[in-house]
Design an enzyme around this catalytic site. Sequence first.
Site, PDB file in Angstrom:
ATOM      1  N   TYR A   1      46.637  43.269  45.700  1.00 17.33           N
ATOM      2  CA  TYR A   1      46.356  44.259  44.653  1.00 17.33           C
ATOM      3  C   TYR A   1      44.993  44.920  44.858  1.00 17.33           C
ATOM      4  CZ  TYR A   1      45.657  46.217  39.976  1.00 17.33           C
ATOM      5  OH  TYR A   1      45.417  47.062  38.923  1.00 17.33           O
TER       6      TYR A   1
ATOM      7  N   SER B   1      41.886  50.961  40.092  1.00 18.86           N
ATOM      8  CA  SER B   1      41.564  49.805  39.245  1.00 18.86           C
ATOM      9  C   SER B   1      40.156  49.337  39.569  1.00 18.86           C
ATOM     10  CB  SER B   1      42.552  48.665  39.502  1.00 18.86           C
ATOM     11  OG  SER B   1      42.101  47.455  38.918  1.00 18.86           O
TER      12      SER B   1
END
Length: 252
Positions: free
Chosen positions: A156, A143
Site C-alpha cells: 500500500y 495517502s
Amino acid sequence: MTKVLEGRAALITGSGNGIGRATALRMAAMGATVGVNDLKPEFVEKVVGEITAAGGKAVAVTQNVATRDGMRSAVLGFAEKQGRLDILVNNAAWVRYQAVPDIAPETIERMLDIGFKGVIWGIQAAAEVMDAERGGAIVNVASVAGFVSAKNSIVYSGIKAGVMGITRAAAAELGARKIRVNAVAPSAVPTEGTQRNRNAELDARRIARTPLGRLGTVDDIAKAICYLASDDASFVTAQVMAVDGGIITTNI
C-alpha cells in the site's frame, strides 16, 4: 453552495461509497455533471439517485477500471456522452494490509491494477479527450502512507508513494496542454472500505497524535479534491496536498 463547477463534466472513479461518493455529491452540488463510477451497479444507482434527488446532474458509469480497456471505456464513454471532460478524479482502490511473509502475488497484482496502473490509464485517457484550449484538472487520491508508513503496509505504501510520483511527472508533461495534475494525501478516514483495518484502540492512538484532535472525514477530503479541481487552484499543479490534521509533520 456556489456553483463554481457549473457546466463542467467530472468523472470520479470508485465513487460508489467513501471518499469518492462524498466527492461526487459535492461536485454535483457545485454544478458539475458527475460521472459516478463503480463496479457494483447498486452502489452507482444509489449515488446517482442521491444526486438527482438533490437537484444535481449525474450519470452512471458502471465499469471495471482495473484494466486499461476498462478505464478507457469509462473515461472516453463519459466524455463522448457529455461532449467534454473537464475533471478526472482517480479515486478507485483495492487495499489489503499484509505482513511481509504473507504478501501474495494476487494481492500485489490487484492493488497495482486498480491503485497504480489505473491512475496511469486514467491520466492517459483523460489527456486524450480534455480540450486543448480549456485544459482540465486531474486529481489523484494518494495517502499519507506515501510519506510515512506503518507495519504491514509495504504494498500500500509503495503504491501511494508511486501515485505521488505519477502526479508530479504527469503535471510536468501535461502542463503545456493546460491540464493540471495534483493529488490529495488523506490520513486515516473512516469509510466502508477501511472498517476492516480500524479499531477503537488504533483510532484513539491516531487521534492522540493528530494536532486537530480528530480523525478526518470523507467530506474533509472531498473539499480538498474539489478545490484542486476548481479554478480557485488554477495555478496549482504537481502538488500533493496532505489532508491529515497535521499528523505527518508534527510531533506531539
